[in-house]
Structures are given as structure tokens and as C-alpha cells.
Design a protein around this motif. Structure first.
Motif, mmCIF file in Angstrom:
data_model
loop_
_atom_site.group_PDB
_atom_site.id
_atom_site.type_symbol
_atom_site.label_atom_id
_atom_site.label_comp_id
_atom_site.label_asym_id
_atom_site.label_seq_id
_atom_site.Cartn_x
_atom_site.Cartn_y
_atom_site.Cartn_z
ATOM 1 N N VAL A 1 0.844 -1.201 0.000
ATOM 2 C CA VAL A 1 0.000 0.000 0.000
ATOM 3 C C VAL A 1 0.877 1.247 0.000
ATOM 4 O O VAL A 1 0.666 2.190 -0.783
ATOM 5 C CB VAL A 1 -0.950 0.010 1.221
ATOM 6 N N LEU A 2 1.887 1.265 0.873
ATOM 7 C CA LEU A 2 2.806 2.406 0.914
ATOM 8 C C LEU A 2 3.539 2.565 -0.410
ATOM 9 O O LEU A 2 3.752 3.695 -0.890
ATOM 10 C CB LEU A 2 3.819 2.213 2.055
ATOM 11 N N GLN A 3 3.921 1.450 -1.009
ATOM 12 C CA GLN A 3 4.624 1.493 -2.288
ATOM 13 C C GLN A 3 3.735 2.098 -3.374
ATOM 14 O O GLN A 3 4.188 2.905 -4.191
ATOM 15 C CB GLN A 3 5.059 0.084 -2.677
ATOM 16 N N GLY A 4 2.452 1.727 -3.383
ATOM 17 C CA GLY A 4 1.515 2.296 -4.351
ATOM 18 C C GLY A 4 1.323 3.781 -4.169
ATOM 19 O O GLY A 4 1.224 4.537 -5.146
ATOM 20 N N ILE A 5 1.289 4.235 -2.909
ATOM 21 C CA ILE A 5 1.100 5.665 -2.623
ATOM 22 C C ILE A 5 2.279 6.480 -3.119
ATOM 23 O O ILE A 5 2.119 7.470 -3.838
ATOM 24 C CB ILE A 5 0.896 5.877 -1.105
ATOM 25 N N VAL A 6 3.501 6.072 -2.745
ATOM 26 C CA VAL A 6 4.675 6.884 -3.100
ATOM 27 C C VAL A 6 4.991 6.784 -4.590
ATOM 28 O O VAL A 6 5.635 7.684 -5.155
ATOM 29 C CB VAL A 6 5.913 6.476 -2.267
ATOM 30 N N ALA A 7 4.526 5.705 -5.249
ATOM 31 C CA ALA A 7 4.795 5.557 -6.683
ATOM 32 C C ALA A 7 3.864 6.392 -7.537
ATOM 33 O O ALA A 7 4.166 6.659 -8.710
ATOM 34 C CB ALA A 7 4.663 4.087 -7.088
ATOM 35 N N ALA A 8 2.740 6.831 -6.980
ATOM 36 C CA ALA A 8 1.696 7.481 -7.777
ATOM 37 C C ALA A 8 2.175 8.669 -8.618
ATOM 38 O O ALA A 8 1.799 8.788 -9.789
ATOM 39 C CB ALA A 8 0.539 7.896 -6.866
ATOM 40 N N PRO A 9 2.990 9.582 -8.092
ATOM 41 C CA PRO A 9 3.380 10.741 -8.912
ATOM 42 C C PRO A 9 4.496 10.463 -9.916
ATOM 43 O O PRO A 9 4.757 11.296 -10.792
ATOM 44 C CB PRO A 9 3.864 11.767 -7.871
ATOM 45 N N MET A 10 5.188 9.343 -9.808
ATOM 46 C CA MET A 10 6.428 9.145 -10.553
ATOM 47 C C MET A 10 6.239 9.165 -12.062
ATOM 48 O O MET A 10 6.981 9.836 -12.799
ATOM 49 C CB MET A 10 7.091 7.827 -10.136
ATOM 50 N N MET A 11 5.249 8.451 -12.558
ATOM 51 C CA MET A 11 5.060 8.332 -13.997
ATOM 52 C C MET A 11 4.714 9.677 -14.641
ATOM 53 O O MET A 11 5.311 10.086 -15.644
ATOM 54 C CB MET A 11 3.968 7.306 -14.302
ATOM 55 N N SER A 12 3.752 10.395 -14.046
ATOM 56 C CA SER A 12 3.320 11.672 -14.618
ATOM 57 C C SER A 12 4.413 12.731 -14.518
ATOM 58 O O SER A 12 4.613 13.519 -15.449
ATOM 59 C CB SER A 12 2.057 12.156 -13.902
ATOM 60 N N LEU A 13 5.134 12.752 -13.392
ATOM 61 C CA LEU A 13 6.195 13.750 -13.228
ATOM 62 C C LEU A 13 7.382 13.467 -14.144
ATOM 63 O O LEU A 13 8.061 14.403 -14.589
ATOM 64 C CB LEU A 13 6.657 13.788 -11.768
ATOM 65 N N SER A 14 7.645 12.197 -14.433
ATOM 66 C CA SER A 14 8.732 11.903 -15.376
ATOM 67 C C SER A 14 8.399 12.487 -16.745
ATOM 68 O O SER A 14 9.281 13.012 -17.438
ATOM 69 C CB SER A 14 8.959 10.394 -15.469
ATOM 70 N N GLN A 15 7.117 12.419 -17.140
ATOM 71 C CA GLN A 15 6.704 13.030 -18.408
ATOM 72 C C GLN A 15 6.834 14.544 -18.347
ATOM 73 O O GLN A 15 7.359 15.177 -19.270
ATOM 74 C CB GLN A 15 5.251 12.643 -18.717
ATOM 75 N N SER A 16 6.327 15.128 -17.271
ATOM 76 C CA SER A 16 6.345 16.591 -17.142
ATOM 77 C C SER A 16 7.768 17.142 -17.115
ATOM 78 O O SER A 16 8.084 18.133 -17.791
ATOM 79 C CB SER A 16 5.608 16.989 -15.863
ATOM 80 N N LEU A 17 8.653 16.494 -16.363
ATOM 81 C CA LEU A 17 10.042 16.965 -16.275
ATOM 82 C C LEU A 17 10.778 16.761 -17.596
ATOM 83 O O LEU A 17 11.602 17.606 -17.988
ATOM 84 C CB LEU A 17 10.767 16.236 -15.142
ATOM 85 N N LEU A 18 10.496 15.662 -18.292
ATOM 86 C CA LEU A 18 11.099 15.466 -19.614
ATOM 87 C C LEU A 18 10.707 16.587 -20.564
ATOM 88 O O LEU A 18 11.552 17.143 -21.280
ATOM 89 C CB LEU A 18 10.662 14.117 -20.194
ATOM 90 N N LEU A 19 9.426 16.928 -20.582
ATOM 91 C CA LEU A 19 8.954 17.994 -21.464
ATOM 92 C C LEU A 19 9.578 19.334 -21.099
ATOM 93 O O LEU A 19 9.836 20.169 -21.971
ATOM 94 C CB LEU A 19 7.429 18.090 -21.398
ATOM 95 N N SER A 20 9.842 19.551 -19.814
ATOM 96 C CA SER A 20 10.378 20.851 -19.372
ATOM 97 C C SER A 20 11.838 21.047 -19.756
ATOM 98 O O SER A 20 12.303 22.189 -19.875
ATOM 99 C CB SER A 20 10.219 20.994 -17.859
ATOM 100 N N ILE A 21 12.607 19.949 -19.946
ATOM 101 C CA ILE A 21 14.031 20.108 -20.253
ATOM 102 C C ILE A 21 14.319 20.019 -21.751
ATOM 103 O O ILE A 21 15.449 20.276 -22.174
ATOM 104 C CB ILE A 21 14.883 19.068 -19.495
ATOM 105 N N TYR A 22 13.311 19.647 -22.548
ATOM 106 C CA TYR A 22 13.496 19.593 -23.995
ATOM 107 C C TYR A 22 12.920 20.850 -24.638
ATOM 108 O O TYR A 22 11.891 21.362 -24.186
ATOM 109 C CB TYR A 22 12.790 18.368 -24.591
ATOM 110 N N PRO A 23 13.567 21.361 -25.704
ATOM 111 C CA PRO A 23 12.973 22.480 -26.433
ATOM 112 C C PRO A 23 11.633 22.071 -27.042
ATOM 113 O O PRO A 23 11.373 20.892 -27.260
ATOM 114 C CB PRO A 23 14.004 22.790 -27.523
ATOM 115 N N LYS A 24 10.791 23.041 -27.310
ATOM 116 C CA LYS A 24 9.406 22.774 -27.713
ATOM 117 C C LYS A 24 9.320 21.842 -28.920
ATOM 118 O O LYS A 24 8.511 20.915 -28.937
ATOM 119 C CB LYS A 24 8.724 24.114 -28.037
ATOM 120 N N HIS A 25 10.157 22.070 -29.926
ATOM 121 C CA HIS A 25 10.035 21.282 -31.150
ATOM 122 C C HIS A 25 10.596 19.867 -31.007
ATOM 123 O O HIS A 25 10.443 19.046 -31.912
ATOM 124 C CB HIS A 25 10.743 21.999 -32.307
#
Length: 513
Positions: A113-137
Motif C-alpha cells: 500500500v505504501l509502495q503504491g502511494i509513493v509511486a503514484a506521482p512518478m510516472m506523470s512527473l517523469s513526463q512533465s520533467l522530460l517535457l520541461s528540459i526539452y525544447p518545444k520542437h
């Protein structure tokens, strides 16, 4: 001379390292979601519980993960995306250690249960942070790297889980997360700590949070346990269904009117977000539904081992892995609705191909249509995600992807539950139809029984086995045929999205003094 920014502030080497670190965390979480599935019998046996109780190892993680995934955007605003990602990844590794060390069944469930809770943001934030460090195109390429890890994880998971459980111990399926998670958290923190997003101390919507927890937990447990409890013939399932419908209905109304909602439902006012989210959720529903039944059919009816059933299913990862970077690097040149339409056509063709399977197929027969499906996967995740975020501000990407990933995974839970139930019930129907022709008045039946008696094989058990095998095969074919039809229907949906979707490469502007 000056020019519009065409590269991120990172060098190519730094960008590569940051991408790998973020991708590792995504791979680790997706892998962990599936790797435990094949280890349930071993876990149940070692901890002295029944296999049905052992499935709570999966349900506990899935329910906790589903509850907290939509909160990603709100948590990211409150703590910052970089801080939240690093903390989640570090804690995920730490809790994986607790899973490995759990001395009994109850503590293992708590750890999951604890593992599921702490894992919840990881997938979405990995996408968001990837998009933030790459130029738009080049954001399409960033999404392609993410899709490669997200696609390969569910394929490698069962194979790796089976190998580890057979050759080492089930506890090692959790142990492998520790070095990967610590390494990812260390690299991301050192490279991105100076690029933290704006932190807002927003009030906590306790009412919305409580409604979300109760509603999603009820829904997820209902989906996971519905087939085992015979669905609405069970009072438990009825109570869970009523609780989910009532609390989630109130939750939606509450979040729409609350000044500081925990989930930003206003994202659905954007047409591309709504169309893309519905398409990716429904597409994942049929993908995971068929993907669960296919290896089960190979193992239970054709005698495949877990490894070879996994191998036959793994073909979907080949082209998905190879083609995703090519598709991603060219998104800004293409009409993404065309790409997604092609992916659904490939899905439909693959499902129709597999719907013709009989009990006489070879390993290569099983592998090839899944190989073709992988080409569709490369044109599914990346273009659809690009459509979803095409009109979303970068500051809202974490909220958007948290909601999208939640609905996608929830769609997968629906697909798994529906497909499993349909496989059993359609199998019963086909079994009844075939059995009607097995009578003592049938000349063919009598000849076949006589031939079995002649070689010393009990006739009735042998005939029943053949009928069960054929019935299960026909039921599997029914599910795949319906999946093919739904894939074609989804093509119509995606054309409700409106271009443009991705920025084109900026031109160099020369200024004369």
C-alpha cells in the motif's frame, strides 16, 4: 546574430543523462506493476496464505496507486515537481526494501500500500520533467523516450518476474528496485534541483480528498475482485459499486465548484485533452484486456510455460521500442490524427488476425500478430499524448498527465475485469453448445469413444478436455474480435481533435545592426 532558442540549456550529454535517469524511474515503476503478477503463487506459498489472498499483493498496490495518481498536479504545486519526483523515487526504493524484508503477509500488504502511494506521482512527473528540459520542437522525441520505457516494462515484467522467482527468490523482485531508484533520484536531484517549478501553498481540500480515496478504492477493489466474487451476485461487490458511484459523483460536483480542488477537472474543457484522454483510455482498455487473456489462454489451454507465453506476448515490444524515437522526432511534421488512425487500423488488423487462432497454432503464429501490434503501439502512445498536451500550459502538464495516467490505468483495470469475466462466461456458453452434440445417438461420438477405449484412454474425461480447450479458444477469439471492432470505432473519435498539435522547429532569425 540572434536566434530563437532551439536547444535546451542542457548540453547533449546532460540531456541524455537526465533522460535516462527519468526513464529509469518510469521503467522501474511500470516493471514493478507487472513483475509481481507471476510471483503470486510463490509469495502465497512462502507466507502461508491461499493464492486468492496472495492476489491482494497486486490489489493493494493498484488501489493505493490509483487513489493518489490524480493528486499529482496538486502535490506538485505544493512541493515542486523536482522535489516531489525525487522524494517519490527515493521512497519507492525504500519501501521496496520493506517489501523484501516483510516477515509476514500482513506487513507485506501494508508495504505494498505504501509502495503504491509513493509511486503514484512518478510516472506523470517523469513526463512533465522530460517535457520541461526539452525544447518545444523536440518534445515529441522526449515523449518517445518515455513511451519506450512505459511499453517495454509490462513486457519485460512477467518474463523477469518468472525468471527471478524460479531461479532466486520472490523477494528479489523488490530488491532490484533499490539501486535503480536511488540512482535515478540522485541524478535527477543533482541535475534539476535548480530548475524547480513554482511552489504554491494552497489550502487542502479535505472533503475532495476523502471522497477521492473512498470512491477510487471502492472502484479499484470492485474491479480486481469482481470476477472472483461473481460480480453482482455478491453483496460485497454491490456495496463497493454503490459506494464508488455515489462518492465519485459527489466528488466530481464538489471539485467543479471548489475554489482549490485536489484534481483539476477544468482540463476537460479543452477539446484536445478530452478527446485524447478518452481515446488513450479506451485504447488501453482493449489492449490490456486482450493482453491479459492471451498468455492465460496459451498457458491453460495450449500447455505453454509462463516464460514461453511471455515470449509470445513480448513481440508487441519490438517495433514499439524501435519505432517510437522515429515517430517522436517527426511529430511536428505530421498530422497526429493520421498517425493515431493508422495505429488503430494496425490494432484492428492484429486483433482480427489473432481472432482466427485455433488450438493448432505454433509459437511463431502466436508471436507474429503481436509483433505487428508493436508498430501500432509506436503510433499510439506518443501521438496521443502530444494531442492531449497540445493546448495545455507547461505549468499544468503534471496535473494533466496525472489525470490521464489515472484514467488510462483505470481503463486497463476495466479491460482486465471485463475480458476475464467474458472469457469465462463465453467459454461456458461454447462448452454448452459443443456438449449438446456429444450424445450416445451420435455415430461420430461413438466411433471416437471406441477409438479412445481401444488405446486405453478414458473417453469421457478426454472428450471433456477437448471441449473445454475448444470452448476457451472460441471465447478468446470472441474477445479479440470485439477488440478489433472497437479499434476501428476509435478512429472516428480521434478526428474530433483539432490541429495544430506540435510546434515546428523554430527558424533562425538574423538581425542586422
Amino acid at each position: 546574430m540572434s536566434k530563437e532558442e532551439t536547444l535546451s540549456s542542457f548540453s547533449t550529454l546532460q540531456l541524455t543523462i537526465a533522460t535516462l535517469a527519468l526513464a529509469l524511474a518510469t521503467f522501474m515503476q511500470v516493471l514493478d506493476t507487472t513483475i509481481a503478477n507471476v510471483s503470486i503463487p510463490a509469495i502465497a506459498g512462502d507466507l502461508g496464505v491461499t493464492p486468492d489472498q496472495g492476489t491482494w499483493v497486486i490489489t493493494a498496490f493498484a488501489a493505493a496507486n490509483a487513489i493518489f495518481m490524480p493528486l499529482t498536479g496538486w502535490l506538485a504545486k505544493r512541493f515542486g515537481e523536482v522535489h516531489l519526483f525525487v522524494l517519490s523515487t527515493f521512497l519507492f526504493s525504500l519501501v521496496s526494501w520493506l517489501c523484501e524484508l516483510a516477515p509476514d503477509y500482513n506487513l507485506l500488504i501494508v508495504a505494498r500500500v505504501l509502495q503504491g502511494i509513493v509511486a503514484a506521482p512518478m510516472m506523470s512527473l517523469s513526463q512533465s520533467l522530460l517535457l520541461s528540459i526539452y525544447p518545444k520542437h523536440k518534445q515529441g522525441l522526449a515523449l518517445a523516450f518515455w513511451a519506450m520505457t512505459a511499453t517495454v516494462g509490462p513486457i519485460v515484467g512477467p518474463l523477469l518476474g518468472g525468471y527471478i522467482t524460479d531461479n532466486f527468490s520472490w523477494s528479489w523482485i523488490f530488491y532490484i528496485n533499490i539501486p535503480i531508484g536511488f540512482l535515478s533520484a540522485f541524478i535527477v536531484w543533482n541535475m534539476l534541483k535548480n530548475r524547480e517549478t513554482t511552489i504554491l501553498k494552497l489550502p487542502i481540500d479535505f472533503t475532495g480528498l476523502a471522497l477521492l480515496i473512498v470512491g477510487v478504492a471502492s472502484l479499484q477493489i470492485m474491479l480486481d475482485k469482481g470476477n472472483n466474487l461473481d460480480w453482482f451476485n455478491s453483496p460485497t461487490i454491490i456495496i463497493l459499486a454503490i459506494t464508488a458511484v455515489v462518492t465519485l459523483s459527489i466528488f466530481i460536483v464538489w471539485e467543479i465548484f471548489d475554489e482549490h480542488p485536489v484534481v483539476d477537472l477544468t482540463l476537460f474543457t479543452n477539446r484536445n485533452f478530452s478527446v485524447g484522454t478518452i481515446a488513450i483510455s479506451l485504447g488501453y482498455t482493449i489492449f490490456l484486456g486482450g493482453g491479459v487473456i492471451f498468455p492465460l489462454w496459451l498457458q491453460t489451454q495450449l500447455g505453454y510455460s509462463a516464460f514461453w507465453a511471455g515470449f509470445a506476448s513480448a513481440g508487441v515490444g519490438v517495433f514499439a521500442f524501435l519505432l517510437s524515437p522515429i515517430v517522436g522526432s517527426n511529430l511536428h511534421r505530421l498530422n497526429l490524427r493520421v498517425l493515431v488512425s493508422i495505429s488503430f487500423i494496425i490494432f484492428a488488423a492484429s486483433y482480427y488476425w489473432m481472432a482466427q487462432f485455433t488450438v493448432n497454432i505454433t509459437l511463431m503464429d502466436a508471436f507474429l500478430p503481436r509483433l505487428l501490434m508493436g508498430a501500432g503501439m509506436a503510433m499510439f502512445f506518443v501521438p496521443l499524448t502530444s494531442i492531449i498536451i497540445s493546448e495545455i500550459a507547461i505549468t499544468r502538464v503534471a496535473s494533466a498527465m496525472g489525470l490521464v495516467n489515472f484514467l488510462r490505468i483505470l481503463g486497463g483495470s476495466f479491460g482486465t475485469s471485463i475480458a476475464t469475466t467474458m472469457w469465462e462466461r463465453q467459454g461456458d456458453i461454447h462448452h454448452a453448445v459443443y456438449s449438446e452434440n456429444i450424445t450416445r445417438f451420435s455415430h461420430a461420438t461413438q466411433e471416437f469413444m471406441d477409438s479412445l477405449h481401444h488405446i486405453g484412454i478414458p473417453a469421457l474425461p478426454a472428450i471433456n478436455h477437448i471441449i473445454e480447450q475448444q470452448a476457451a479458444t472460441r471465447a478468446n477469439d470472441d474477445i479479440l474480435l470485439i477488440s478489433s471492432y472497437i479499434s476501428i470505432a476509435l478512429i472516428l473519435l480521434i478526428w474530433f481533435a483539432k490541429p495544430p498539435f506540435m510546434s515546428k522547429k523554430p527558424k533562425i532569425v538574423i538581425l542586422e545592426e
